[in-house]
Scaffold this motif. Structure first.
Motif, PDB file in Angstrom:
ATOM      1  N   UNK A 129       5.723   2.825   9.461  1.00 26.91           N
ATOM      2  CA  UNK A 129       6.996   3.460   9.139  1.00 26.91           C
ATOM      3  C   UNK A 129       7.289   3.374   7.645  1.00 26.91           C
ATOM      4  N   UNK A 130       6.973   2.232   7.027  1.00 27.08           N
ATOM      5  CA  UNK A 130       7.185   2.079   5.581  1.00 27.08           C
ATOM      6  C   UNK A 130       6.323   3.064   4.807  1.00 27.08           C
ATOM      7  N   UNK A 131       5.114   3.319   5.289  1.00 29.11           N
ATOM      8  CA  UNK A 131       4.256   4.299   4.623  1.00 29.11           C
ATOM      9  C   UNK A 131       4.779   5.715   4.841  1.00 29.11           C
ATOM     10  N   UNK A 132       5.206   6.014   6.059  1.00 29.69           N
ATOM     11  CA  UNK A 132       5.667   7.361   6.384  1.00 29.69           C
ATOM     12  C   UNK A 132       6.936   7.722   5.623  1.00 29.69           C
ATOM     13  N   UNK A 133       7.878   6.787   5.565  1.00 29.04           N
ATOM     14  CA  UNK A 133       9.188   7.070   4.985  1.00 29.04           C
ATOM     15  C   UNK A 133       9.206   6.927   3.470  1.00 29.04           C
ATOM     16  N   UNK A 134       8.560   5.882   2.963  1.00 27.47           N
ATOM     17  CA  UNK A 134       8.650   5.582   1.524  1.00 27.47           C
ATOM     18  C   UNK A 134       7.328   5.705   0.780  1.00 27.47           C
ATOM     19  N   UNK A 135       6.237   6.009   1.483  1.00 32.13           N
ATOM     20  CA  UNK A 135       4.945   6.094   0.824  1.00 32.13           C
ATOM     21  C   UNK A 135       4.346   4.750   0.477  1.00 32.13           C
ATOM     22  N   UNK A 136       4.847   3.676   1.088  1.00 32.15           N
ATOM     23  CA  UNK A 136       4.363   2.326   0.767  1.00 32.15           C
ATOM     24  C   UNK A 136       2.944   2.121   1.292  1.00 32.15           C
ATOM     25  N   UNK A 137       2.202   1.246   0.631  1.00 28.22           N
ATOM     26  CA  UNK A 137       0.859   0.926   1.094  1.00 28.22           C
ATOM     27  C   UNK A 137       0.945   0.073   2.354  1.00 28.22           C
ATOM     28  N   UNK A 138       0.048   0.321   3.286  1.00 26.65           N
ATOM     29  CA  UNK A 138       0.011  -0.463   4.516  1.00 26.65           C
ATOM     30  C   UNK A 138      -0.232  -1.939   4.207  1.00 26.65           C
ATOM     31  N   UNK A 139      -1.092  -2.189   3.237  1.00 27.61           N
ATOM     32  CA  UNK A 139      -1.455  -3.576   2.941  1.00 27.61           C
ATOM     33  C   UNK A 139      -0.244  -4.361   2.442  1.00 27.61           C
ATOM     34  N   UNK A 140       0.491  -3.801   1.498  1.00 27.83           N
ATOM     35  CA  UNK A 140       1.658  -4.504   0.975  1.00 27.83           C
ATOM     36  C   UNK A 140       2.749  -4.624   2.041  1.00 27.83           C
ATOM     37  N   UNK A 141       2.903  -3.584   2.877  1.00 26.49           N
ATOM     38  CA  UNK A 141       3.907  -3.645   3.939  1.00 26.49           C
ATOM     39  C   UNK A 141       3.560  -4.741   4.939  1.00 26.49           C
TER      40      UNK A 141
END
Length: 326
Positions: A158-170
């Motif tokens: 969800x963090x990647x989908x909504x904010x473009x965050x990296x999966x690893x950092x999330x």
């Protein structure tokens, strides 16, 4: 009557804190600010443990902090303003001399239908306050925390989908937040003030889960709590839904590659298994690679800023991120 405690909803971002806030706000004895205040730990730090809560200097500090915040920007859109003079009058009338009394008066300004008398829970939903549980408890012993936790594969997705965050950092953030929580509740005084809820249980069995929360808060369960007061989520797959989306789980199964699932699982393995999230591929936990984590930071910043720009426009999006960072 003894004042009910202050209430804080916390958790890893993208774990269902907004949904939980909207459900709790349906209870007649619970009032939570309609947006994230975000800066309470900073306010506690800047004013200290025992400030003069009614002094002009304190009120001016609070006023500056509020008017420069993203929180007030959101409140303006809802037609809810902050009044330094009304806060001063309330503090004086109630002879406030504690952080609990101050925050009760302050938060009540932003919650329609709730006053600072203590007859209702008054609180805030800011996920990052999970990392400030000790600090808040130290200043406000009469407090309750509800921590909502979600499968890290889904929250990271969800963090990647909504904010473009990296999966690893999330995934690393999920591990940091959840590890911190379990470290904190080793203090039994703090543990007694905390209640842990799984997002998956909330959406699949809302009444049972909310009854458990009401038991923790020592209030009667109200059936209205099973329906959000408004569309709880503005982002992600549940955006705009005015009901509990029971199927908003296990999204990672169809949206992540096996290698991505395994990566998240190896970062979060220990807490996943203790929290009842069986892994598909990982068999052990690996340390977070600090070099990799830091190297991904700049791209996370750029992508999250671009996300805000898409939502709000160039100038408002950049201003929002600068206030958030600052």
């Amino acid at each position: 009557m003894t004042s009910l405690p202050l209430l804080f909803v916390v958790g890893v971002p993208r774990s269902g804190t907004t949904l939980l806030r909207e459900l709790l706000s349906q209870h007649p004895r619970v009032g939570i600010t309609p947006d994230e205040l975000q800066g309470i730990p900073q306010l506690l730090s800047s004013l200290g443990t025992h400030p003069d809560f009614r002094s002009p200097e304190t009120l001016e500090t609070v006023s500056r902090w509020v008017t420069r915040s993203n929180f007030q920007t959101h409140m303006d859109k809802k037609g809810i303003g902050f009044s330094q003079s009304l806060l001063a009058d309330d503090l004086e009338r109630r002879q406030v001399d504690s952080w609990e009394g101050f925050l009760r008066c302050f938060l009540s300004q932003f919650i329609p239908g709730v006053d600072s008398s203590g007859h209702s829970y008054v609180g805030d939903k800011t996920p990052n306050n999970l990392l400030a549980i000790e600090q808040i408890h130290r200043c406000v012993p009469n407090v309750r925390f509800i921590h909502i936790i979600r499968d890290p594969r889904d929250s990271s997705l969800s963090a990647r989908t909504v904010w473009g965050k990296s999966l690893y950092r999330a995934a690393a953030r999920w591990r940091t937040y959840v590890d911190h929580y379990f470290d904190v509740i080793e203090d039994l005084q703090i543990a007694d003030k905390c209640h842990l809820v799984r997002y998956e249980d909330l959406v699949s069995s809302p009444e049972i889960t909310l009854r458990g929360i009401c038991h923790f808060l020592e209030v009667e369960y109200d059936p209205k709590m099973c329906s959000p007061r408004a569309a709880a989520e503005q982002l992600g797959d549940a955006a705009g839904a005015s009901n509990i989306v029971a199927g908003n789980t296990q999204k990672f199964q169809s949206h992540l590659k096996p290698s991505e699932i395994k990566m998240v699982e190896t970062v979060c393995f220990q807490r996943m298994t203790t929290m009842g999230y069986p892994t598909k591929y990982a068999e052990a936990q690996k340390p977070v690679n600090k070099i990799r984590y830091c190297a991904l930071g700049p791209s996370d910043l750029v992508r999250s800023t671009c996300s805000q720009i898409r939502q709000k426009g160039v100038f408002r999006g950049i201003a929002y991120r600068l206030r958030q960072i600052g």
